[in-house]
Design a protein around this motif. Structure first.
Motif, PDB file in Angstrom:
ATOM      1  N   MET A  25       0.732  -1.473  -0.038  1.00  0.00           N
ATOM      2  CA  MET A  25       0.248  -0.070  -0.085  1.00  0.00           C
ATOM      3  C   MET A  25       0.829   0.908  -0.391  1.00  0.00           C
ATOM      4  SD  MET A  25      -2.952   1.048   2.227  1.00  0.00           S
ATOM      5  CE  MET A  25      -1.630   1.341   4.330  1.00  0.00           C
ATOM      6  N   ARG A  26       0.291   2.285  -0.878  1.00  0.00           N
ATOM      7  CA  ARG A  26       1.096   3.627  -1.778  1.00  0.00           C
ATOM      8  C   ARG A  26       0.953   4.723  -0.002  1.00  0.00           C
ATOM      9  NH1 ARG A  26       1.044   4.270  -7.731  1.00  0.00           N
ATOM     10  NH2 ARG A  26      -1.366   3.977  -6.944  1.00  0.00           N
ATOM     11  N   HIS A  27      -0.219   5.150  -0.070  1.00  0.00           N
ATOM     12  CA  HIS A  27      -0.859   6.476   0.215  1.00  0.00           C
ATOM     13  C   HIS A  27      -2.028   6.372   0.545  1.00  0.00           C
ATOM     14  CE1 HIS A  27       3.389   8.717  -2.039  1.00  0.00           C
ATOM     15  NE2 HIS A  27       3.069   8.111  -0.731  1.00  0.00           N
ATOM     16  N   ILE A  28      -2.288   7.058   1.667  1.00  0.00           N
ATOM     17  CA  ILE A  28      -4.022   7.314   2.451  1.00  0.00           C
ATOM     18  C   ILE A  28      -4.431   8.698   2.265  1.00  0.00           C
ATOM     19  CG2 ILE A  28      -5.610   6.439   4.348  1.00  0.00           C
ATOM     20  CD1 ILE A  28      -2.774   4.981   5.230  1.00  0.00           C
ATOM     21  N   ALA A  29      -5.693   8.860   1.463  1.00  0.00           N
ATOM     22  CA  ALA A  29      -6.516   9.524   1.851  1.00  0.00           C
ATOM     23  C   ALA A  29      -7.859   9.902   2.893  1.00  0.00           C
ATOM     24  CB  ALA A  29      -7.503  10.270   0.501  1.00  0.00           C
ATOM     25  N   MET A  30      -8.158  10.723   3.516  1.00  0.00           N
ATOM     26  CA  MET A  30      -9.154  10.703   4.619  1.00  0.00           C
ATOM     27  C   MET A  30      -9.781  12.027   4.729  1.00  0.00           C
ATOM     28  SD  MET A  30      -7.156   9.115   7.910  1.00  0.00           S
ATOM     29  CE  MET A  30      -8.761   8.982   8.735  1.00  0.00           C
ATOM     30  N   PHE A  31     -11.209  11.532   4.583  1.00  0.00           N
ATOM     31  CA  PHE A  31     -12.501  13.258   3.856  1.00  0.00           C
ATOM     32  C   PHE A  31     -13.083  12.104   5.320  1.00  0.00           C
ATOM     33  CE2 PHE A  31     -10.963  11.748   0.074  1.00  0.00           C
ATOM     34  CZ  PHE A  31     -11.028  12.759  -0.150  1.00  0.00           C
ATOM     35  N   ILE A  32     -13.095  13.188   6.476  1.00  0.00           N
ATOM     36  CA  ILE A  32     -12.965  13.209   7.466  1.00  0.00           C
ATOM     37  C   ILE A  32     -14.356  14.216   8.112  1.00  0.00           C
ATOM     38  CG2 ILE A  32     -11.467  11.535   8.401  1.00  0.00           C
ATOM     39  CD1 ILE A  32      -9.886  13.463   9.123  1.00  0.00           C
ATOM     40  N   ALA A  33     -14.793  14.550   9.191  1.00  0.00           N
ATOM     41  CA  ALA A  33     -15.417  15.307  10.071  1.00  0.00           C
ATOM     42  C   ALA A  33     -15.992  14.257  11.493  1.00  0.00           C
ATOM     43  CB  ALA A  33     -16.152  16.073   9.481  1.00  0.00           C
ATOM     44  N   SER A  34     -16.338  15.410  12.183  1.00  0.00           N
ATOM     45  CA  SER A  34     -16.826  14.994  13.646  1.00  0.00           C
ATOM     46  C   SER A  34     -15.575  14.707  14.809  1.00  0.00           C
ATOM     47  CB  SER A  34     -17.859  14.524  13.649  1.00  0.00           C
ATOM     48  OG  SER A  34     -17.544  13.347  13.403  1.00  0.00           O
ATOM     49  N   GLN A  35     -16.132  13.965  15.593  1.00  0.00           N
ATOM     50  CA  GLN A  35     -15.578  13.078  16.880  1.00  0.00           C
ATOM     51  C   GLN A  35     -14.628  11.797  15.751  1.00  0.00           C
ATOM     52  OE1 GLN A  35     -17.217  12.312  20.257  1.00  0.00           O
ATOM     53  NE2 GLN A  35     -16.339  11.274  21.074  1.00  0.00           N
ATOM     54  N   LYS A  36     -16.077  11.960  15.130  1.00  0.00           N
ATOM     55  CA  LYS A  36     -15.621  10.358  14.310  1.00  0.00           C
ATOM     56  C   LYS A  36     -13.994  10.551  13.241  1.00  0.00           C
ATOM     57  CE  LYS A  36     -20.387   8.452  14.946  1.00  0.00           C
ATOM     58  NZ  LYS A  36     -21.326   9.386  14.308  1.00  0.00           N
ATOM     59  N   GLY A  37     -14.467  11.006  12.713  1.00  0.00           N
ATOM     60  CA  GLY A  37     -13.553  10.988  12.456  1.00  0.00           C
ATOM     61  C   GLY A  37     -12.458  11.886  12.401  1.00  0.00           C
ATOM     62  N   TRP A  38     -12.207  12.613  13.260  1.00  0.00           N
ATOM     63  CA  TRP A  38     -11.226  13.006  14.309  1.00  0.00           C
ATOM     64  C   TRP A  38     -10.550  12.058  14.649  1.00  0.00           C
ATOM     65  CZ3 TRP A  38     -10.508  12.946  19.494  1.00  0.00           C
ATOM     66  CH2 TRP A  38      -9.273  13.431  20.497  1.00  0.00           C
ATOM     67  N   TYR A  39     -10.971  11.211  15.821  1.00  0.00           N
ATOM     68  CA  TYR A  39     -11.030   9.874  16.381  1.00  0.00           C
ATOM     69  C   TYR A  39      -9.506   9.335  15.515  1.00  0.00           C
ATOM     70  CZ  TYR A  39      -9.786   6.687  20.173  1.00  0.00           C
ATOM     71  OH  TYR A  39      -9.660   5.706  20.700  1.00  0.00           O
ATOM     72  N   SER A  40     -10.987   8.787  13.938  1.00  0.00           N
ATOM     73  CA  SER A  40     -10.166   8.230  13.359  1.00  0.00           C
ATOM     74  C   SER A  40      -8.476   8.074  12.509  1.00  0.00           C
ATOM     75  CB  SER A  40     -11.031   7.893  11.741  1.00  0.00           C
ATOM     76  OG  SER A  40     -12.393   6.902  12.792  1.00  0.00           O
ATOM     77  N   LEU A  41      -8.219   9.983  12.279  1.00  0.00           N
ATOM     78  CA  LEU A  41      -7.027  10.382  11.995  1.00  0.00           C
ATOM     79  C   LEU A  41      -6.159  10.243  13.405  1.00  0.00           C
ATOM     80  CD1 LEU A  41      -5.427  11.569  10.024  1.00  0.00           C
ATOM     81  CD2 LEU A  41      -6.612  14.114  11.816  1.00  0.00           C
ATOM     82  N   LYS A  42      -6.773  10.547  14.486  1.00  0.00           N
ATOM     83  CA  LYS A  42      -5.783  10.000  15.499  1.00  0.00           C
ATOM     84  C   LYS A  42      -4.917   8.921  15.283  1.00  0.00           C
ATOM     85  CE  LYS A  42      -5.644  10.912  20.972  1.00  0.00           C
ATOM     86  NZ  LYS A  42      -5.281   9.699  20.867  1.00  0.00           N
ATOM     87  N   ARG A  43      -6.167   7.423  15.492  1.00  0.00           N
ATOM     88  CA  ARG A  43      -5.601   6.063  15.676  1.00  0.00           C
ATOM     89  C   ARG A  43      -5.386   5.595  14.274  1.00  0.00           C
ATOM     90  NH1 ARG A  43      -4.473   2.975  17.140  1.00  0.00           N
ATOM     91  NH2 ARG A  43      -6.049   1.102  17.475  1.00  0.00           N
ATOM     92  N   ALA A  44      -4.630   6.204  13.229  1.00  0.00           N
ATOM     93  CA  ALA A  44      -3.960   6.063  12.078  1.00  0.00           C
ATOM     94  C   ALA A  44      -2.792   6.416  12.270  1.00  0.00           C
ATOM     95  CB  ALA A  44      -5.353   6.839  10.651  1.00  0.00           C
ATOM     96  N   ILE A  45      -2.646   7.235  12.806  1.00  0.00           N
ATOM     97  CA  ILE A  45      -1.620   8.063  13.152  1.00  0.00           C
ATOM     98  C   ILE A  45      -0.852   6.938  14.292  1.00  0.00           C
ATOM     99  CG2 ILE A  45      -0.437  10.448  14.551  1.00  0.00           C
ATOM    100  CD1 ILE A  45      -2.280  11.820  13.222  1.00  0.00           C
TER     101      ILE A  45
END
Length: 305
Positions: free
Chosen positions: A1-21
């Motif tokens: 897998m090369r690269h990732i894109a994320m289209f996110i909002a709300s607490q759910k989106g923020w936490y999803s980004l945090k967990r990916a990091i």
């Protein structure tokens, strides 16, 4: 897998980004898009952008910076998988043609149940004792995409929408990491939905949150739980002022010779007991639109007006 894109909002989106990091994928995230939410108590766009700045992840506001050039941008960035979590805007499914694993859309229900808008509030209003999150491959028809991953979440009878959202946020983050690992292992295997079992949920606005006291006490309390913070809240009018209910409790039934839903039976410790179409409801906590506490000092009020 090369690269990732994320289209996110709300607490759910923020936490999803945090967990990916936290999962070690920060350097692979080449695009994050977000937007400022409306009609909610808190928008997480600033938190999302701050997290991106901290880890030097490119972040864009949808519509202002990324929308028109999206397809070419995904190609140029060599995106292999994209996530849409709490996303409200249309992303053309043609992106699936240029992304190896496609656009993975997170929907807050156990699909095929509750396709469409506001699935979690609708599920709580319907008295469900469980909800869930389903990750699907983006499709042209509403929430009909193949299922990539699905997780179930229990809902207690005293859980309000904020409690359930917090559970969903944690599940979303865990699912993003699990799907990313599947992409690394090249083991993503989408599964068809049973379209014959589909149900649908319609959009809601503030007017839909007005309490109809002709309904049962159970139905009314479920709505109070479903549309409370971070949403505008269930409401009625008392002495011509809008009152927002924060919490309520179902009381025992009484045999009224002539039943008149919406009338206050009695007030105890500033908690009115209201006659419903079936059953009684005790208002535990309520406030006016300005946030001040309601003092229930008039018994002879019909809240169904």
């Amino acid at each position: 897998m090369r690269h990732i894109a994320m289209f996110i909002a709300s607490q759910k989106g923020w936490y999803s980004l945090k967990r990916a990091i936290e999962g070690g994928y920060a350097q692979k995230i080449k695009l994050v898009a977000t937007f400022k939410e409306i009609d909610v108590e808190k928008s997480y766009d600033q938190e999302i952008m701050a997290l991106c700045r901290e880890y030097e992840i490119p972040c864009y506001l949808w519509g202002e910076q990324i929308k028109e050039s999206l397809l070419q941008t995904l190609i140029d960035l060599e995106i292999d998988i994209a996530f849409a979590v709490s996303w409200r805007f249309l992303i053309n499914t043609e992106v699936n043609q240029v992304i190896k694993y496609g656009l993975v859309v997170f929907h807050d229900s156990l699909l095929p149940k509750y396709r469409g808008f506001a699935p979690t509030p609708t599920a709580i209003m319907c008295g469900e004792d469980k909800v869930g999150v389903t990750a699907i491959l983006a499709a042209d028809k509403v929430d009909e995409g193949d299922i990539i991953l699905q997780k179930e979440i229990p809902v207690g009878e005293n859980d309000y929408i904020s409690d359930v959202i917090a559970k969903e946020a944690r599940i979303c983050g865990d699912m993003v990491v699990e799907i990313l690992q599947k992409a690394v292992d090249d083991s993503i295997t989408p599964m068809k939905q049973d379209h014959s079992a589909a149900t649908y949920s319609i959009w809601r606005n503030v007017e839909d949150c007005k309490i109809d006291w002709n309904k049962t006490s159970v139905e009314i309390r479920n709505m109070i739980r479903a549309v409370s913070s971070p949403y505008p809240g269930a409401y009625f009018f008392y002495q011509k002022r809008k009152v927002i209910v924060k919490s309520a409790e179902i009381m025992g039934e009484m045999n009224f010779a002539v039943r008149q839903p919406g009338k206050i039976w009695q007030i105890v410790n500033n908690c009115p007991m209201v006659i419903c179409g079936e059953g009684m409801l005790k208002i535990i906590d309520a406030e006016y639109e300005d946030g001040s506490k309601v003092m229930f000092n008039r018994l002879r009020e019909n809240l169904n007006k």
